[in-house]
Design a protein around this motif. Structure first.
Motif, PDB file in Angstrom:
ATOM      1  N   TRP A  86      43.846  35.514  34.810  1.00 58.97           N
ATOM      2  CA  TRP A  86      42.935  34.940  35.725  1.00 58.97           C
ATOM      3  C   TRP A  86      41.904  33.921  35.029  1.00 58.97           C
ATOM      4  O   TRP A  86      41.562  32.791  35.666  1.00 58.97           O
ATOM      5  CB  TRP A  86      42.154  35.997  36.242  1.00 58.97           C
ATOM      6  CG  TRP A  86      42.799  37.149  37.092  1.00 58.97           C
ATOM      7  CD1 TRP A  86      43.314  38.252  36.883  1.00 58.97           C
ATOM      8  CD2 TRP A  86      43.309  36.883  38.447  1.00 58.97           C
ATOM      9  NE1 TRP A  86      44.120  38.752  37.566  1.00 58.97           N
ATOM     10  CE2 TRP A  86      44.158  38.001  38.666  1.00 58.97           C
ATOM     11  CE3 TRP A  86      43.361  35.717  39.245  1.00 58.97           C
ATOM     12  CZ2 TRP A  86      44.842  38.005  39.977  1.00 58.97           C
ATOM     13  CZ3 TRP A  86      44.038  35.860  40.446  1.00 58.97           C
ATOM     14  CH2 TRP A  86      44.706  36.935  40.831  1.00 58.97           C
ATOM     15  N   ALA A  87      41.259  34.482  33.788  1.00 57.36           N
ATOM     16  CA  ALA A  87      40.083  33.363  33.181  1.00 57.36           C
ATOM     17  C   ALA A  87      40.858  32.225  32.514  1.00 57.36           C
ATOM     18  O   ALA A  87      40.037  31.020  32.559  1.00 57.36           O
ATOM     19  CB  ALA A  87      39.350  34.156  32.330  1.00 57.36           C
ATOM     20  N   VAL A  88      42.014  32.303  32.191  1.00 55.26           N
ATOM     21  CA  VAL A  88      42.606  31.047  31.699  1.00 55.26           C
ATOM     22  C   VAL A  88      43.577  30.167  32.447  1.00 55.26           C
ATOM     23  O   VAL A  88      43.357  28.943  32.523  1.00 55.26           O
ATOM     24  CB  VAL A  88      43.498  31.507  30.046  1.00 55.26           C
ATOM     25  CG1 VAL A  88      44.059  30.458  29.526  1.00 55.26           C
ATOM     26  CG2 VAL A  88      42.355  32.209  29.529  1.00 55.26           C
ATOM     27  N   TRP A  89      44.876  30.950  32.978  1.00 59.83           N
ATOM     28  CA  TRP A  89      45.601  30.375  33.490  1.00 59.83           C
ATOM     29  C   TRP A  89      45.431  29.956  35.046  1.00 59.83           C
ATOM     30  O   TRP A  89      45.563  28.801  35.620  1.00 59.83           O
ATOM     31  CB  TRP A  89      47.122  31.091  33.539  1.00 59.83           C
ATOM     32  CG  TRP A  89      47.615  31.119  32.212  1.00 59.83           C
ATOM     33  CD1 TRP A  89      47.436  31.888  31.304  1.00 59.83           C
ATOM     34  CD2 TRP A  89      48.440  29.791  31.582  1.00 59.83           C
ATOM     35  NE1 TRP A  89      48.246  31.678  30.327  1.00 59.83           N
ATOM     36  CE2 TRP A  89      48.622  30.312  30.340  1.00 59.83           C
ATOM     37  CE3 TRP A  89      48.497  28.702  31.928  1.00 59.83           C
ATOM     38  CZ2 TRP A  89      49.327  29.629  29.353  1.00 59.83           C
ATOM     39  CZ3 TRP A  89      49.327  28.028  31.102  1.00 59.83           C
ATOM     40  CH2 TRP A  89      49.598  28.233  29.629  1.00 59.83           C
ATOM     41  N   VAL A  90      44.761  30.826  35.781  1.00 56.56           N
ATOM     42  CA  VAL A  90      44.600  30.649  37.359  1.00 56.56           C
ATOM     43  C   VAL A  90      43.443  29.815  37.385  1.00 56.56           C
ATOM     44  O   VAL A  90      43.335  28.970  38.145  1.00 56.56           O
ATOM     45  CB  VAL A  90      44.285  32.066  38.000  1.00 56.56           C
ATOM     46  CG1 VAL A  90      44.145  31.970  39.435  1.00 56.56           C
ATOM     47  CG2 VAL A  90      45.711  32.841  38.083  1.00 56.56           C
ATOM     48  N   GLU A  91      42.253  30.120  36.614  1.00 54.72           N
ATOM     49  CA  GLU A  91      41.018  29.176  36.725  1.00 54.72           C
ATOM     50  C   GLU A  91      41.245  27.807  36.322  1.00 54.72           C
ATOM     51  O   GLU A  91      40.679  27.081  36.744  1.00 54.72           O
ATOM     52  CB  GLU A  91      39.967  29.846  35.788  1.00 54.72           C
ATOM     53  CG  GLU A  91      38.628  29.456  36.193  1.00 54.72           C
ATOM     54  CD  GLU A  91      38.377  28.152  35.215  1.00 54.72           C
ATOM     55  OE1 GLU A  91      37.345  27.349  35.402  1.00 54.72           O
ATOM     56  OE2 GLU A  91      38.732  28.053  34.237  1.00 54.72           O
ATOM     57  N   GLY A  92      42.053  27.702  35.404  1.00 53.31           N
ATOM     58  CA  GLY A  92      42.347  26.324  34.589  1.00 53.31           C
ATOM     59  C   GLY A  92      43.404  25.392  35.332  1.00 53.31           C
ATOM     60  O   GLY A  92      43.092  24.791  36.245  1.00 53.31           O
ATOM     61  N   PRO A  93      44.760  25.563  34.684  1.00 52.28           N
ATOM     62  CA  PRO A  93      45.749  24.865  35.633  1.00 52.28           C
ATOM     63  C   PRO A  93      45.962  25.049  36.938  1.00 52.28           C
ATOM     64  O   PRO A  93      46.157  24.120  37.615  1.00 52.28           O
ATOM     65  CB  PRO A  93      46.867  25.223  34.413  1.00 52.28           C
ATOM     66  CG  PRO A  93      46.487  25.824  33.295  1.00 52.28           C
ATOM     67  CD  PRO A  93      45.225  26.481  33.669  1.00 52.28           C
ATOM     68  N   LEU A  94      45.901  26.107  37.352  1.00 52.06           N
ATOM     69  CA  LEU A  94      46.053  26.412  38.656  1.00 52.06           C
ATOM     70  C   LEU A  94      44.793  26.349  39.735  1.00 52.06           C
ATOM     71  O   LEU A  94      44.821  26.371  40.920  1.00 52.06           O
ATOM     72  CB  LEU A  94      46.854  27.845  39.166  1.00 52.06           C
ATOM     73  CG  LEU A  94      48.180  28.012  38.169  1.00 52.06           C
ATOM     74  CD1 LEU A  94      48.392  29.582  38.552  1.00 52.06           C
ATOM     75  CD2 LEU A  94      49.074  26.938  38.753  1.00 52.06           C
ATOM     76  N   GLY A  95      43.734  26.207  39.166  1.00 57.96           N
ATOM     77  CA  GLY A  95      42.372  26.162  39.881  1.00 57.96           C
ATOM     78  C   GLY A  95      41.598  25.043  39.623  1.00 57.96           C
ATOM     79  O   GLY A  95      41.776  23.840  40.240  1.00 57.96           O
ATOM     80  N   PHE A  96      40.673  24.851  38.837  1.00 51.76           N
ATOM     81  CA  PHE A  96      39.924  23.953  38.548  1.00 51.76           C
ATOM     82  C   PHE A  96      40.528  22.605  38.175  1.00 51.76           C
ATOM     83  O   PHE A  96      40.505  21.379  38.574  1.00 51.76           O
ATOM     84  CB  PHE A  96      38.796  23.891  37.831  1.00 51.76           C
ATOM     85  CG  PHE A  96      37.547  23.094  37.698  1.00 51.76           C
ATOM     86  CD1 PHE A  96      36.465  23.262  38.332  1.00 51.76           C
ATOM     87  CD2 PHE A  96      37.791  21.837  36.742  1.00 51.76           C
ATOM     88  CE1 PHE A  96      35.263  22.007  38.343  1.00 51.76           C
ATOM     89  CE2 PHE A  96      36.655  21.184  36.437  1.00 51.76           C
ATOM     90  CZ  PHE A  96      35.589  21.240  37.362  1.00 51.76           C
ATOM     91  N   GLY A  97      41.340  22.782  37.230  1.00 49.16           N
ATOM     92  CA  GLY A  97      42.330  21.708  36.862  1.00 49.16           C
ATOM     93  C   GLY A  97      43.206  20.919  37.797  1.00 49.16           C
ATOM     94  O   GLY A  97      43.207  19.783  38.004  1.00 49.16           O
ATOM     95  N   LEU A  98      43.732  21.796  38.663  1.00 59.11           N
ATOM     96  CA  LEU A  98      44.496  21.213  39.697  1.00 59.11           C
ATOM     97  C   LEU A  98      43.569  20.748  40.822  1.00 59.11           C
ATOM     98  O   LEU A  98      44.252  19.549  41.283  1.00 59.11           O
ATOM     99  CB  LEU A  98      45.484  22.418  40.308  1.00 59.11           C
ATOM    100  CG  LEU A  98      46.260  22.141  41.410  1.00 59.11           C
ATOM    101  CD1 LEU A  98      47.436  21.185  40.625  1.00 59.11           C
ATOM    102  CD2 LEU A  98      47.164  23.559  41.895  1.00 59.11           C
ATOM    103  N   LEU A  99      42.636  21.041  41.088  1.00 61.88           N
ATOM    104  CA  LEU A  99      41.662  20.485  42.110  1.00 61.88           C
ATOM    105  C   LEU A  99      40.983  19.218  41.486  1.00 61.88           C
ATOM    106  O   LEU A  99      41.404  18.197  42.348  1.00 61.88           O
ATOM    107  CB  LEU A  99      40.490  21.405  42.551  1.00 61.88           C
ATOM    108  CG  LEU A  99      39.433  20.842  43.404  1.00 61.88           C
ATOM    109  CD1 LEU A  99      40.174  20.672  44.652  1.00 61.88           C
ATOM    110  CD2 LEU A  99      38.414  21.804  43.474  1.00 61.88           C
ATOM    111  N   LEU A 100      40.803  19.014  40.445  1.00 64.51           N
ATOM    112  CA  LEU A 100      40.467  17.741  40.018  1.00 64.51           C
ATOM    113  C   LEU A 100      41.631  16.769  39.579  1.00 64.51           C
ATOM    114  O   LEU A 100      41.250  15.866  40.065  1.00 64.51           O
ATOM    115  CB  LEU A 100      39.482  17.928  38.682  1.00 64.51           C
ATOM    116  CG  LEU A 100      37.910  18.085  38.590  1.00 64.51           C
ATOM    117  CD1 LEU A 100      37.404  16.908  39.172  1.00 64.51           C
ATOM    118  CD2 LEU A 100      37.591  19.219  39.613  1.00 64.51           C
TER     119      LEU A 100
END
Length: 464
Positions: A86-100
């Motif tokens: 959750w804190a690394v993969w979902v929040e990063g590449p699949l969350g904030f990173g994908l959105l930006l």
């Protein structure tokens, strides 16, 4: 309060979760209303899937924060509750990173279209993974080094690189947007993008402060409760700011009142403010249609074109005529008006030229590639070769069947009726001219109507 701060389930946590759920609902409504309520056709290509991916990324970002920062009371015993998921993969590449990354891809499209005046050299489905790759690498590094404790808090040494990495993508988005700020857009893409950037920058500033306090002051219960609530609320506001308006499809809101019976191929011309006549010849000819005339000249006649497009649509082959009508609209835009010409050219390419488009026309591969790889979308002869090919194709195929169709017979009858009405109007009597041309021999009473003759006749009667 200490137990609440560690295990989650505080009243403020539930308030923050409620705001997050409300923001997700608003995002779904914002994304779906133009297509579900107003029945606007779903765009193909990056115009649709970039927006769809952003909605998914927004949901992932909110869910990852809820699961990673302990808003709900649950024990982390299963693999799916791992902090690194959750804190690394979902929040990063699949969350904030994908959105930006999606927003950077959209800004990259604007930069190429309106600054470089060409289609983006890299397709969005290739450019997006390239921009997202650093997030995947960063998440892999965090997963290997294991800097998170059981409560998903990061060591102080890792906080600055992680925060800097988030800020780097905001800077990239600002950079691409700043490169196109001098363009006078027909719609509000740049205005809405800047508004989203400014609001999101403020939200990210508060988000960074809350995130840092939550990571550093792990032992302070009050700081933990307040910081994680602010963190989730600011993320919700951030996502709503990003979706103030979709910059990929400005027509979705401008044409929300479009009637169902209006056809798609006229939408862009109306939105750009192009006169709706669609004619090169302003006055309709009253002469009959001659099949021996050159076909391109016949297409310039409004009556013939309307009849021919009805026939072509009945044969499920009307794309070429609609393409011709779109080019008539494009020719009305002044050559020096690059922005509107680019809007119209991109609409024509997306609708008729791109492989798999909704009304893809039958042109040669070489001609299609010349258009898709053009260095200047505003060039006046961009679609010239494609139009010549389609006119020849329609002349050899559709035109031969049209001359023997009921559509042509109906057009001939209408032309004959209009010609008869015109002749009748021209031959109508002019009464003033008729009276001025009456002579004595034509007068059934054999009387002259001039004043001198009338006066002489009255004198003769007096003498008698």
């Amino acid at each position: 309060m200490a137990i609440c701060a560690v295990r989650g389930g505080c009243p403020s946590d539930y308030v923050a979760i409620s705001i997050a759920i409300l923001s997700v609902i608003l995002l779904l409504v914002k994304a779906g209303v133009p297509y579900l309520i107003h029945k606007i056709p779903r765009p193909k290509g990056s115009g649709f899937w970039l927006v769809a991916i952003q909605v998914i990324a927004s949901f992932n970002l909110l869910l990852s924060i809820v699961m990673a920062f302990g808003y709900l009371r649950y024990k982390r015993k299963h693999w799916w509750s791992s902090c690194y998921i959750w804190a690394v993969w979902v929040e990063g590449p699949l969350g904030f990173g994908l959105l930006l990354s999606c927003r950077v891809a959209q800004a990259f499209q604007l930069y190429n279209l309106f600054v470089k005046r060409r289609l983006p050299p890299i397709r969005s489905f290739i450019f997006l993974p390239m921009v997202l790759l650093p997030w995947i690498v960063g998440s892999a590094i965090l997963h290997v080094n294991k800097p998170l404790n059981p409560r998903c808090h990061m060591k102080t040494l890792w906080i600055i690189p992680v925060i800097s990495f988030h800020a780097l993508y905001i800077a990239a988005l600002v950079g691409f947007t700043g490169a196109v700020q001098h363009i006078e857009f027909r719609f509000h893409e740049l205005k809405d993008l800047w508004r989203g950037i400014l609001v999101s920058a403020c939200c990210i500033g508060v988000w960074i402060v809350a995130y840092t306090l939550n990571e550093i002051h792990e032992d302070k219960a009050l700081v933990q409760i307040i910081s994680r609530s602010v963190l989730l609320i600011m993320t919700s506001f951030l996502l709503l700011a990003f979706f103030s308006m979709s910059i990929s499809q400005p027509l979705a809101s401008l044409l929300s009142s479009t009637k169902k019976d209006k056809q798609d191929y006229n939408m862009m011309s109306r939105a750009l403010g192009i006169p709706d006549s669609g004619l090169l010849v302003q006055e309709e000819s009253i002469q009959s249609i001659d099949p021996n005339e050159p076909f391109d000249k016949l297409l310039m006649d409004r009556r013939f074109r309307q009849s021919f497009v009805e026939f072509a649509d009945s044969c499920l082959a009307g794309e070429g005529v609609h393409f011709y009508e779109e080019l008539l609209q494009l020719d009305k835009i002044p050559v020096e008006d690059h922005v509107r010409r680019i809007y119209m050219a991109r609409h024509i390419i997306d609708t008729y030229i791109t492989p798999g488009a909704t009304m893809e026309v039958n042109i040669s591969h070489r001609c299609r590639q010349d258009i898709l790889s053009t260095p200047d979308l505003a060039h006046p002869d961009l679609f010239k070769n494609a139009l010549n090919e389609l006119i020849q194709l329609m002349k050899m195929n559709l035109a031969n069947d049209y001359w023997s169709s009921t559509f042509f017979m109906k057009l001939k009858e209408e032309a004959m009726m209009k010609t008869a009405d015109y002749d009748l109007e021209q031959s109508s009597w002019n009464y003033s001219h008729r009276l001025s041309s009456v002579h004595c021999t034509d007068d059934p009473f054999h009387q002259e109507h001039s004043p001198s003759k009338l006066s002489s006749s009255s004198r003769e009667l007096e003498l008698q």
